[in-house]
Design a protein around this motif. Sequence first.
Motif, short mmCIF file in Angstrom:
data_model
loop_
_atom_site.label_atom_id
_atom_site.label_comp_id
_atom_site.label_asym_id
_atom_site.label_seq_id
_atom_site.Cartn_x
_atom_site.Cartn_y
_atom_site.Cartn_z
N MET A 1 37.89 16.43 70.75
CA MET A 1 37.74 16.73 72.16
C MET A 1 38.22 15.53 72.98
O MET A 1 37.93 14.40 72.63
CB MET A 1 36.29 17.06 72.46
CG MET A 1 36.01 17.39 73.90
SD MET A 1 36.97 18.74 74.55
CE MET A 1 35.90 20.09 74.26
N LEU A 2 38.90 15.80 74.05
CA LEU A 2 39.42 14.75 74.92
C LEU A 2 38.32 14.31 75.88
O LEU A 2 37.79 15.13 76.64
CB LEU A 2 40.63 15.29 75.69
CG LEU A 2 41.44 14.30 76.50
CD1 LEU A 2 42.02 13.22 75.60
CD2 LEU A 2 42.55 15.02 77.23
N PRO A 3 37.93 13.03 75.87
CA PRO A 3 36.85 12.57 76.74
C PRO A 3 37.17 12.76 78.23
O PRO A 3 38.33 12.70 78.64
CB PRO A 3 36.73 11.08 76.41
CG PRO A 3 37.38 10.92 75.08
CD PRO A 3 38.43 11.98 75.01
N GLU A 4 36.16 12.98 79.01
CA GLU A 4 36.30 13.26 80.45
C GLU A 4 37.14 12.24 81.22
O GLU A 4 37.97 12.63 82.03
CB GLU A 4 34.90 13.38 81.07
CG GLU A 4 34.90 13.66 82.56
CD GLU A 4 35.44 15.04 82.90
OE1 GLU A 4 36.01 15.19 83.99
OE2 GLU A 4 35.30 15.95 82.07
N PRO A 5 36.97 10.93 81.01
CA PRO A 5 37.78 9.98 81.79
C PRO A 5 39.27 10.07 81.52
O PRO A 5 40.07 9.54 82.26
CB PRO A 5 37.26 8.60 81.36
CG PRO A 5 36.03 8.83 80.57
CD PRO A 5 36.00 10.26 80.16
N HIS A 6 39.65 10.75 80.45
CA HIS A 6 41.06 10.84 80.07
C HIS A 6 41.67 12.19 80.41
O HIS A 6 42.73 12.55 79.89
CB HIS A 6 41.23 10.55 78.58
CG HIS A 6 40.78 9.18 78.21
ND1 HIS A 6 41.43 8.04 78.63
CD2 HIS A 6 39.71 8.75 77.49
CE1 HIS A 6 40.80 6.99 78.16
NE2 HIS A 6 39.75 7.39 77.48
N ARG A 7 41.03 12.96 81.30
CA ARG A 7 41.54 14.26 81.69
C ARG A 7 42.04 14.24 83.13
O ARG A 7 41.42 13.64 84.01
CB ARG A 7 40.44 15.32 81.61
CG ARG A 7 39.98 15.60 80.23
CD ARG A 7 38.99 16.74 80.26
NE ARG A 7 38.37 16.89 78.96
CZ ARG A 7 37.45 17.79 78.69
NH1 ARG A 7 37.04 18.61 79.64
NH2 ARG A 7 36.94 17.87 77.49
N LEU A 8 43.14 14.90 83.34
CA LEU A 8 43.61 15.14 84.72
C LEU A 8 42.92 16.41 85.19
O LEU A 8 42.95 17.42 84.51
CB LEU A 8 45.13 15.36 84.75
CG LEU A 8 46.01 14.13 84.74
CD1 LEU A 8 47.48 14.55 84.71
CD2 LEU A 8 45.77 13.28 85.95
N ARG A 9 42.32 16.36 86.35
CA ARG A 9 41.58 17.51 86.86
C ARG A 9 42.14 18.03 88.19
O ARG A 9 42.17 19.23 88.42
CB ARG A 9 40.11 17.15 87.06
CG ARG A 9 39.38 16.88 85.78
CD ARG A 9 38.84 18.15 85.26
NE ARG A 9 38.01 17.91 84.09
CZ ARG A 9 37.66 18.86 83.27
NH1 ARG A 9 38.06 20.08 83.48
NH2 ARG A 9 36.93 18.60 82.22
N ARG A 10 42.52 17.11 89.08
CA ARG A 10 42.90 17.51 90.44
C ARG A 10 44.34 18.00 90.50
O ARG A 10 45.23 17.44 89.86
CB ARG A 10 42.70 16.34 91.40
CG ARG A 10 41.26 15.94 91.52
CD ARG A 10 40.99 14.91 92.58
NE ARG A 10 42.17 14.22 93.06
CZ ARG A 10 42.21 12.95 93.37
NH1 ARG A 10 41.14 12.21 93.26
NH2 ARG A 10 43.32 12.40 93.81
N HIS A 11 44.55 19.03 91.30
CA HIS A 11 45.89 19.59 91.49
C HIS A 11 46.86 18.52 91.99
O HIS A 11 48.02 18.48 91.56
CB HIS A 11 45.82 20.77 92.47
CG HIS A 11 47.16 21.33 92.81
ND1 HIS A 11 47.91 22.05 91.91
CD2 HIS A 11 47.88 21.26 93.95
CE1 HIS A 11 49.04 22.41 92.48
NE2 HIS A 11 49.05 21.95 93.72
N SER A 12 46.39 17.66 92.87
CA SER A 12 47.27 16.62 93.42
C SER A 12 47.74 15.66 92.33
O SER A 12 48.89 15.19 92.36
CB SER A 12 46.56 15.85 94.54
OG SER A 12 45.39 15.23 94.05
N ASP A 13 46.90 15.36 91.35
CA ASP A 13 47.30 14.48 90.25
C ASP A 13 48.39 15.14 89.40
O ASP A 13 49.35 14.50 88.99
CB ASP A 13 46.11 14.12 89.37
CG ASP A 13 45.10 13.24 90.09
OD1 ASP A 13 45.49 12.55 91.05
OD2 ASP A 13 43.91 13.25 89.70
#
Length: 126
Positions: free
Chosen positions: A1-13
């Motif tokens: 599983m990919l840890p939360e700090p290493h995920r892109l979440r926002r559309h702008s990102d």
Amino acid sequence: MLPEPHRLRRHSDFSVTVRRGRRMGRRDLVVHAFDRGQVEALVVSGSGPRFGLIVSKAVGPAVIRHRVARRLRHICADLVGQVSPDTDVVIRALPGAASATSAELARQLRAGLTKMNLVVPVSEEP
């Protein structure tokens, strides 16, 4: 599983990475990468690279799309320590990703990142 700090979440990102970053096409993937360190306004707190996935309906039905996404997340989790910490990476799966093995996807992703000088190549043992 990919840890939360290493995920892109926002559309702008996602948008910034795809529009302003570099792109490298592979047979089953397109890898987009953006160096956050070059733009002061986009520096994000926290360390490590961030990964985002785009798996469209062109890849297949929901079961296949989710399988491809799980495979890609697992591959990204293995690459976290090898990619530059100020890098955002968006991986767009192409329809061929549905029939590709995990090893093929990993090889293609690593090849794309290596070609952009974002990851150190793994030395193959004899």
